[in-house]
Design an enzyme around this catalytic site. Structure first.
Site, PDB file in Angstrom:
ATOM      1  N   ASP A   1      44.780  79.118   4.802  1.00 60.62           N
ATOM      2  CA  ASP A   1      46.120  78.523   5.289  1.00 60.62           C
ATOM      3  C   ASP A   1      45.798  77.056   5.767  1.00 60.62           C
ATOM      4  O   ASP A   1      46.648  76.181   5.433  1.00 60.62           O
ATOM      5  CB  ASP A   1      46.768  79.360   6.288  1.00 60.62           C
ATOM      6  CG  ASP A   1      48.002  79.088   6.412  1.00 60.62           C
ATOM      7  OD1 ASP A   1      48.693  78.498   5.628  1.00 60.62           O
ATOM      8  OD2 ASP A   1      48.873  80.105   7.146  1.00 60.62           O
TER       9      ASP A   1
ATOM     10  N   HIS B   1      51.248  86.436  12.741  1.00 58.54           N
ATOM     11  CA  HIS B   1      50.627  85.293  12.057  1.00 58.54           C
ATOM     12  C   HIS B   1      51.622  84.005  12.432  1.00 58.54           C
ATOM     13  O   HIS B   1      52.662  83.877  11.872  1.00 58.54           O
ATOM     14  CB  HIS B   1      50.653  85.371  10.491  1.00 58.54           C
ATOM     15  CG  HIS B   1      50.397  84.248   9.579  1.00 58.54           C
ATOM     16  ND1 HIS B   1      49.123  84.381   8.987  1.00 58.54           N
ATOM     17  CD2 HIS B   1      51.124  82.928   9.208  1.00 58.54           C
ATOM     18  CE1 HIS B   1      49.069  83.089   8.228  1.00 58.54           C
ATOM     19  NE2 HIS B   1      50.063  82.325   8.478  1.00 58.54           N
TER      20      HIS B   1
ATOM     21  N   CYS C   1      52.061  75.058   5.418  1.00 59.75           N
ATOM     22  CA  CYS C   1      52.196  75.597   3.954  1.00 59.75           C
ATOM     23  C   CYS C   1      52.952  74.591   3.250  1.00 59.75           C
ATOM     24  O   CYS C   1      53.953  73.950   3.705  1.00 59.75           O
ATOM     25  CB  CYS C   1      53.326  76.724   4.267  1.00 59.75           C
ATOM     26  SG  CYS C   1      53.740  77.400   2.728  1.00 59.75           S
TER      27      CYS C   1
HETATM   28  P1  HMG Z   1      55.396  80.733 -12.377  1.00 58.35           P
HETATM   29  O1  HMG Z   1      55.172  79.106 -12.857  1.00 58.35           O
HETATM   30  O2  HMG Z   1      56.560  81.264 -12.260  1.00 58.35           O
HETATM   31  O3  HMG Z   1      54.166  81.474 -13.380  1.00 58.35           O
HETATM   32  O4  HMG Z   1      54.628  80.561 -10.995  1.00 58.35           O
HETATM   33  P2  HMG Z   1      54.449  82.235 -14.430  1.00 58.35           P
HETATM   34  O5  HMG Z   1      54.365  83.641 -14.041  1.00 58.35           O
HETATM   35  O6  HMG Z   1      55.778  81.741 -15.398  1.00 58.35           O
HETATM   36  O7  HMG Z   1      53.145  81.810 -15.651  1.00 58.35           O
HETATM   37  C1  HMG Z   1      53.132  80.520 -15.829  1.00 58.35           C
HETATM   38  C2  HMG Z   1      51.577  80.121 -16.215  1.00 58.35           C
HETATM   39  O8  HMG Z   1      50.906  79.990 -15.139  1.00 58.35           O
HETATM   40  C3  HMG Z   1      50.909  81.275 -17.195  1.00 58.35           C
HETATM   41  O9  HMG Z   1      50.326  80.298 -18.184  1.00 58.35           O
HETATM   42  C4  HMG Z   1      50.121  81.829 -16.284  1.00 58.35           C
HETATM   43  O10 HMG Z   1      49.018  82.565 -16.985  1.00 58.35           O
HETATM   44  C5  HMG Z   1      49.838  81.001 -15.326  1.00 58.35           C
HETATM   45  P3  HMG Z   1      50.571  80.038 -19.544  1.00 58.35           P
HETATM   46  O11 HMG Z   1      50.675  81.424 -20.084  1.00 58.35           O
HETATM   47  O12 HMG Z   1      51.904  79.252 -19.717  1.00 58.35           O
HETATM   48  O13 HMG Z   1      49.281  79.225 -20.102  1.00 58.35           O
HETATM   49  N1  HMG Z   1      49.381  81.444 -14.077  1.00 58.35           N
HETATM   50  C6  HMG Z   1      48.442  81.598 -13.297  1.00 58.35           C
HETATM   51  N2  HMG Z   1      47.227  80.979 -13.699  1.00 58.35           N
HETATM   52  C7  HMG Z   1      46.245  81.017 -12.685  1.00 58.35           C
HETATM   53  N3  HMG Z   1      46.267  82.050 -11.514  1.00 58.35           N
HETATM   54  C8  HMG Z   1      47.364  82.684 -11.339  1.00 58.35           C
HETATM   55  C9  HMG Z   1      48.534  82.419 -12.185  1.00 58.35           C
HETATM   56  N4  HMG Z   1      49.823  83.057 -12.217  1.00 58.35           N
HETATM   57  C10 HMG Z   1      50.366  82.518 -13.303  1.00 58.35           C
HETATM   58  N5  HMG Z   1      47.705  83.405 -10.484  1.00 58.35           N
HETATM   59  C11 HMG Z   1      53.161  81.982  -9.339  1.00 58.35           C
HETATM   60  C12 HMG Z   1      54.566  81.899 -10.137  1.00 58.35           C
HETATM   61  C13 HMG Z   1      53.367  82.961  -8.224  1.00 58.35           C
HETATM   62  C14 HMG Z   1      52.048  81.818 -10.075  1.00 58.35           C
HETATM   63  C15 HMG Z   1      53.208  80.458  -8.421  1.00 58.35           C
HETATM   64  O14 HMG Z   1      54.477  80.231  -7.726  1.00 58.35           O
HETATM   65  C16 HMG Z   1      52.088  80.363  -7.475  1.00 58.35           C
HETATM   66  O15 HMG Z   1      50.922  80.237  -7.729  1.00 58.35           O
HETATM   67  N6  HMG Z   1      52.626  80.330  -6.086  1.00 58.35           N
HETATM   68  C17 HMG Z   1      51.564  80.036  -5.046  1.00 58.35           C
HETATM   69  C18 HMG Z   1      52.243  79.448  -3.770  1.00 58.35           C
HETATM   70  C19 HMG Z   1      51.153  79.434  -2.801  1.00 58.35           C
HETATM   71  O16 HMG Z   1      50.089  79.776  -2.817  1.00 58.35           O
HETATM   72  N7  HMG Z   1      51.702  79.131  -1.313  1.00 58.35           N
HETATM   73  C20 HMG Z   1      51.039  79.092  -0.142  1.00 58.35           C
HETATM   74  C21 HMG Z   1      50.632  80.575   0.159  1.00 58.35           C
HETATM   75  S1  HMG Z   1      51.999  81.369   1.048  1.00 58.35           S
HETATM   76  C22 HMG Z   1      51.697  80.895   2.813  1.00 58.35           C
HETATM   77  O17 HMG Z   1      51.022  79.849   2.946  1.00 58.35           O
HETATM   78  C23 HMG Z   1      52.552  81.597   3.836  1.00 58.35           C
HETATM   79  C24 HMG Z   1      51.273  82.489   4.693  1.00 58.35           C
HETATM   80  O18 HMG Z   1      50.366  81.590   5.306  1.00 58.35           O
HETATM   81  C25 HMG Z   1      52.181  83.146   5.614  1.00 58.35           C
HETATM   82  C26 HMG Z   1      53.275  82.276   6.645  1.00 58.35           C
HETATM   83  O19 HMG Z   1      52.820  81.407   7.338  1.00 58.35           O
HETATM   84  O20 HMG Z   1      54.454  82.596   6.505  1.00 58.35           O
HETATM   85  C27 HMG Z   1      50.572  83.557   3.770  1.00 58.35           C
HETATM   86 MG    MG Z   2      50.789  80.432   7.207  1.00 54.56          MG
END
Ligand code: HMG
Ligand code: MG
Length: 315
Positions: free
Chosen positions: A27, A222, A255
């Protein structure tokens, strides 16, 4: 009082021991403008383990374009493998979907976290999905992880307020939390992503979750410290019986998909309070502070943690 340690005066009815879920490498670093070199990340994790942290969220297997700061997960994870110092350390990783789980399992991850949202706007911005679609995306991930005896944490973001939608109704949070737990998560982490919660709100949500059948021993908190409420909120949660608290060394964090989110509760600030209350954490505060001072040097700016500043202040 020993120099650098709080005076220990316990308060009745608090848990004797707290598990700190350290989120600095994930994070914290996901929100840094600069991409931290992989070797520095590995060294950061090694030092955190050396300071006694037993759960260290290492990285995310998300789309590299969404979070470029953590795009080196494939390089980082093997660097942590096979070291004696990691024997007693759990290294959970964030996994949003089946593709992320494949990547994490290929590297031998044993603990994962899926991450949902209590609000539609953040679900769309963070996961490109509605709440229902994101739960459908997590379902096979949690099922497969459970088959493989992998521990699953379910994060729920925006549990108290959302920068686009405002205050989030408690019943709405409880509904999504319950759905997340019904997928089979072992643990729920209540995210105050933008740090707006206050203690009464925390107690109200915890009571409502209990009422809905989510027991306190499966809940972690958290808190981000945007409004300086994270410690007060933590104390309220401890009074309710919560024993898992997320924090980030040196107060790193935020974030990337919620601009008003600042750093998490600093682990040092948390440890200062817990040790003052006579609550065990297993953490060596001196070594942890030294780690955050070192990390701040790598990042080229001072730690926002009050405790780090106080303990590292030199005349
Ligand atoms: P999307 O664009 O909708 O993905 O993103 P998709 O499912 O349409 O796939 C598109 C392409 O991405 C495909 O490739 C997939 O294979 C590839 P293509 O077939 O076009 O060549 N792909 C991936 N590649 C590598 N690793 C993967 C992956 N998934 C798909 N895992 C997705 C949807 C969920 C992937 C995207 O929105 C994403 O990665 N989001 C992550 C955002 C994030 O990490 N945010 C921060 C964390 S949350 C946070 O910090 C809060 C927390 O701390 C708690 C709090 O404080 O509240 C936890
Ligand atoms: Mg967080």
């Amino acid at each position: 009082m020993t120099e650098g340690l709080p005076m220990e005066i316990p308060v009745a009815d608090l848990p004797p021991r707290i598990r700190i879920h350290e989120v600095g490498p994930r994070d914290g670093l996901q929100n840094e403008k600069a991409v931290v070199p992989t070797e520095i990340k590995a060294e950061f994790i090694r030092r955190l383990a050396g300071a006694g942290l037993s759960t260290i969220e290492a990285t995310s297997f998300v789309h590299p374009k969404w979070v470029p700061q953590l795009a080196d997960a494939e390089q980082l994870f093997p660097m942590l493998d096979g070291h004696e110092w990691l024997d007693d350390v759990a290294l959970p990783v964030l996994v949003p979907n089946a593709r992320g789980l494949d990547r994490a399992l290929a590297l031998g991850a044993r603990r994962i976290a899926v991450f949902g949202s209590a609000t539609e706007t953040f679900a769309a911005r963070n996961l490109n999905r509605t709440i229902a679609e994101s739960l459908a995306m997590f379902e096979p991930v949690v099922a497969r992880a459970r088959e493989d005896k992998i521990h699953v944490r379910g994060y729920l973001s925006m549990c108290f307020g959302d920068p686009w939608e405002g205050p989030v109704p408690v019943h709405q949070v409880v509904r999504v939390a319950k759905q997340l737990m019904d997928l089979g998560c072992d643990e729920l982490s209540l995210g105050d992503t933008i740090g707006v919660a206050t203690p009464g709100h925390v107690l109200t949500l915890l009571a409502a979750l209990n009422e809905a059948g989510v027991p306190t021993n499966t809940i972690g908190v958290h808190f981000h410290d945007t409004y300086g409420q994270a410690l007060a909120n933590t104390l309220a949660a401890l009074q309710h019986g919560v024993t898992t608290v997320d924090a980030s060394a040196g107060g790193l964090g935020g974030c990337p998909y919620a601009k008003s989110a600042t750093g998490n509760l600093a682990t040092e600030d948390l440890v200062w309070m817990l040790h003052g209350l006579g609550i065990e954490t297993g953490v060596d505060l001196g070594r942890l502070t030294a780690t955050s001072v070192w990390m701040a040097e790598q990042l080229g700016r001072p730690s926002p943690s009050r405790t780090v500043r106080a303990l590292s202040h030199k005349e």
